[in-house]
Design a protein around this motif. Structure first.
Motif, short mmCIF file in Angstrom:
data_model
loop_
_atom_site.label_atom_id
_atom_site.label_comp_id
_atom_site.label_asym_id
_atom_site.label_seq_id
_atom_site.Cartn_x
_atom_site.Cartn_y
_atom_site.Cartn_z
N GLU A 40 57.60 35.28 40.67
CA GLU A 40 56.34 34.49 39.19
C GLU A 40 55.35 35.09 39.49
OE1 GLU A 40 58.38 33.41 37.22
OE2 GLU A 40 60.63 33.79 38.17
N HIS A 41 54.53 35.85 39.98
CA HIS A 41 53.25 36.42 39.55
C HIS A 41 53.10 37.65 39.32
CE1 HIS A 41 53.37 31.90 42.78
NE2 HIS A 41 51.90 32.06 42.07
N HIS A 42 52.12 37.66 38.26
CA HIS A 42 51.22 38.64 38.30
C HIS A 42 50.38 38.97 39.36
CE1 HIS A 42 53.10 39.13 34.57
NE2 HIS A 42 52.80 38.05 33.89
N THR A 43 50.23 40.13 40.22
CA THR A 43 49.46 41.05 40.91
C THR A 43 48.43 41.97 40.05
OG1 THR A 43 51.46 40.72 42.30
CG2 THR A 43 50.21 42.38 43.35
N PHE A 44 47.40 41.85 40.72
CA PHE A 44 46.32 42.98 40.90
C PHE A 44 45.46 42.92 41.43
CE2 PHE A 44 47.07 40.42 36.25
CZ PHE A 44 47.28 41.49 35.87
N ARG A 45 45.34 44.58 42.40
CA ARG A 45 45.05 44.95 43.27
C ARG A 45 43.47 46.04 42.77
NH1 ARG A 45 49.58 47.85 46.35
NH2 ARG A 45 47.91 49.06 47.48
N SER A 46 43.15 45.71 43.67
CA SER A 46 41.77 47.32 43.89
C SER A 46 41.48 47.27 44.98
CB SER A 46 40.17 46.73 42.84
OG SER A 46 39.82 47.28 42.94
N ASP A 47 41.68 48.59 45.81
CA ASP A 47 41.81 48.88 47.24
C ASP A 47 40.45 49.73 47.30
OD1 ASP A 47 44.64 47.63 46.93
OD2 ASP A 47 45.55 49.56 46.93
N ARG A 48 39.87 49.44 48.47
CA ARG A 48 38.42 50.09 48.50
C ARG A 48 39.31 51.89 48.80
NH1 ARG A 48 35.61 48.04 53.83
NH2 ARG A 48 35.03 46.86 52.33
N THR A 49 38.41 52.11 48.23
CA THR A 49 38.23 54.17 48.48
C THR A 49 37.41 53.93 49.54
OG1 THR A 49 37.25 53.86 46.74
CG2 THR A 49 39.22 54.23 46.37
N ALA A 50 37.87 55.37 50.09
CA ALA A 50 36.53 56.10 51.25
C ALA A 50 35.82 56.97 49.97
CB ALA A 50 36.90 56.55 52.16
N ASP A 51 35.66 57.48 49.62
CA ASP A 51 34.92 57.81 48.72
C ASP A 51 34.23 56.81 48.03
OD1 ASP A 51 36.28 60.36 49.08
OD2 ASP A 51 37.93 60.50 47.30
N CYS A 62 42.61 41.72 45.40
CA CYS A 62 43.76 41.00 45.21
C CYS A 62 43.56 39.37 44.54
CB CYS A 62 45.21 41.44 45.98
SG CYS A 62 46.43 41.25 45.57
N ILE A 63 44.29 39.87 43.34
CA ILE A 63 44.49 38.68 42.50
C ILE A 63 45.80 38.18 41.65
CG2 ILE A 63 43.16 37.87 40.47
CD1 ILE A 63 40.91 38.77 40.43
N TYR A 64 46.03 37.04 42.20
CA TYR A 64 47.96 36.81 41.59
C TYR A 64 47.49 35.54 40.48
CZ TYR A 64 49.83 39.00 46.52
OH TYR A 64 49.59 40.07 46.90
#
Length: 582
Positions: A40-51, A62-64
């Motif tokens: 019952e949650h929408h998931t929004f994530r922004s992972d760290r990238t090495a580049d 991450c935001i739920y």
């Protein structure tokens, strides 16, 4: 994830939580969304990238979003660099206070070794962009800021976290563009996190609950009322008022003027009606009468149970709102399509939602208003000079105004100007200038001949206008006098004669109260004189600037009259009585 799910399932307040934000998630592209999703949650994530960040471990946001709170949410910003990581989500929840159109939620992480100045600059640019695109949005910025502070670039934002979040330091911040938006409760650490978990409960009180609706009474001018007033004033026997105020050879100018003004007010009241308007603090600026009628029609259709009528009324309401917003947009654009500075500033204030601070005293502050009255009257009270009124002169005849001069002065009145204590609006004087010019020409000439101003013309409403945004003493209020519009016309007509009477010996370096001169001219001449002098060798210049406090109202009238007896002045132009009635 197991601990997060366990906490949600065993805590009602976490189960009902609208938004959950995590910083330093340590998530990467190898972990699928279904592994970190919540029921019952929408998931929004922004992972760290090495580049982008130059780092291979940690980070990530991450935001739920609870589906029971909002199903309309979208990512509007995402950034990853060595100095800053942020994720922005715009939400249109099922319920929001009417003063907000949406909620922009931002998760941010600033590493301990980041350049705080660059990080704040990047975050400021992203938040400002969203605020420009969504003027009435509630903005929430949460994250681990370490040694940074968002208030350095957004000073009007409010920090809601007051407790320590890691040891004796407050590294986690929650900023909002709303004062006192949340109450914060610390919760135990989640997993192996070094920072406390924080639970924020809204304590914001809606605008309609904080501010009472304002009720004001306005005059309603029906169609054709201007021609009706012109017709009535055209067929009025104005000589009747003069004859009633005449006793023998003496005419009581106070009785004559007050009876004329009372008749004009009575005539205006007989052709207009009064209406009370209630303005709510959260009312949208584009709301108009057509939209209100469409709202009533929709509610009526809903109560009737007719599905077809309800569907039609909803469609009509949607079109009506769209049309109202478009008309309001065109109205704002018109402010910038002409050369009127007043309308231009009105447009800027409407676009930026600028609301001046309400620091002007209200009518309920009786004791404070009495103090202001005593403060403004202190110069008259301390003036011990006896007043000798000039009543007659033998060397010049009184000023005589013509009906055409009075007609021109009345027709030039700005209809938007506030009415004075007599309550006669400028609209009537402008529209009925031809019909009223005769009687007021007689009143003005009688006033000049008797060297007396009618008491009703001298009655003035004093409005204390703050000199500063936060006044602290009585001297911080400037007394602005609201005088009757008829008196302003008389003053302008007499002023024209005064200017003609000024002697040629008037100082050429006087710039105040003179036509085609301003402070710019004074500055230019002063600079030119000084710089020309400094062009010579071994020279210097000394300049003294003096600002007299309350200079105008400290002038003693008796001494001013003595000065005007100097040769070259027409004394007859100075014979009018002065002063304000109580």
């Amino acid at each position: 994830m197991d601990e997060i799910r366990l906490r949600i399932n065993h805590s009602k307040r976490l189960w009902n939580c609208n938004v959950m934000i995590f910083t330093e998630t340590w998530l990467n592209s190898g972990i699928p969304d279904n592994a970190v999703s919540l029921t019952e949650h929408h998931t929004f994530r922004s992972d760290r990238t090495a580049d982008d960040s130059g780092k291979t471990r940690g980070g990530g946001l991450c935001i739920y979003i609870n589906k029971a709170w909002c199903t309309n949410s979208v990512v509007v910003g995402r950034h990853c660099s060595a100095n800053l990581e942020f994720l922005m989500v715009k939400c249109r929840p099922f319920y929001l206070p009417r003063e907000f159109t949406s909620t922009i939620i931002s998760a941010a992480y600033i590493p301990p070794d980041a350049d705080a100045k660059l990080a704040m600059s990047e975050l400021h640019a992203a938040i400002s962009k969203q605020q420009t695109a969504h003027l009435e949005a509630a903005v929430i910025v949460e994250g681990d800021f370490n040694h940074s502070n968002l208030k350095t670039v957004l000073p009007k934002f409010h920090q809601n976290i007051l407790c320590q979040t890691r040891g004796n330091k407050t590294l986690d911040h929650v900023y909002t563009n709303i004062a006192e938006a949340y109450a914060v409760t610390p919760l135990p650490h989640l997993g192996q996190s070094d920072n406390l978990s924080l639970f924020l409960t809204p304590k914001y009180s809606t605008l309609i609950d904080r501010v009472k609706p304002s009720v004001r009474t306005i005059k309603v001018w029906p169609a054709g009322v201007d021609s009706t007033l012109q017709d009535r004033f055209q067929h009025t026997d104005w000589g009747m008022f003069a004859s009633q105020a005449t006793h023998g050879s003496h005419t009581d100018i106070d009785s004559y003027t007050s009876s004329v003004l009372e008749y004009i007010n009575t005539t205006i009241d007989s052709v207009t009606t009064q209406k009370q308007i209630t303005t709510y603090p959260n009312q949208k600026p584009w709301m108009n009468k057509e939209v209100r009628l469409l709202l009533k029609a929709r509610n009526t259709a809903f109560r009737s149970g007719d599905a077809q009528a309800y569907s039609t009324s909803r469609a009509n309401l949607k079109r009506g709102i769209k049309k109202a917003k478009h008309c309001y947009k065109l109205k704002l654009e018109e402010h910038f399509s002409n050369s009127d500075p007043r309308r231009m500033w009105q447009g800027i204030q409407a676009i930026t939602n600028y609301k001046p601070s309400q620091s002007t005293p209200t009518a309920t502050d009786v004791s404070f208003l009495n103090e202001l009255n005593d403060f403004y009257a202190r110069f008259d009270r301390d003036n011990k000079e006896p007043y000798t009124r000039i009543t007659s002169f033998t060397d010049h005849s009184p000023i005589t105004l013509t009906s055409s001069e009075v007609h021109t002065a009345l027709s030039r009145i700005n209809g938007r100007k506030a009415a004075g204590p007599d309550g006669i609006p400028g609209r009537v004087l402008k529209v009925c200038a031809e019909q009223l010019a005769g009687v007021f020409t007689d009143i003005f000439n009688l006033s000049l001949n008797l060297a007396a101003v009618p008491t009703c013309f001298k009655t003035t409403s004093i409005v204390p206008v703050p000199k500063h945004s936060s006044p602290t003493c009585l001297n911080d209020y400037r007394p602005v006098a609201l005088t009757p519009l008829f008196m302003k016309c008389c003053e302008r007509l007499v002023l024209a004669h005064l200017k003609d009477s000024l002697p040629p010996t008037l100082d050429p370096h006087q710039f105040a109260y003179r036509g085609n001169r301003s402070t710019d001219d004074a500055v230019s001449i002063a600079l030119h004189s000084v710089l020309t002098h400094l062009d010579n060798k071994n020279t210097y210049a000394r300049m003294l600037f003096v600002d007299f406090s309350s200079a105008f109202i400290t002038v003693i009238p008796t001494k001013l009259l003595i000065q005007t007896k100097e040769p070259g002045y027409r004394h007859i132009t100075l014979q009018l009585d002065y002063g304000l009635s109580d």
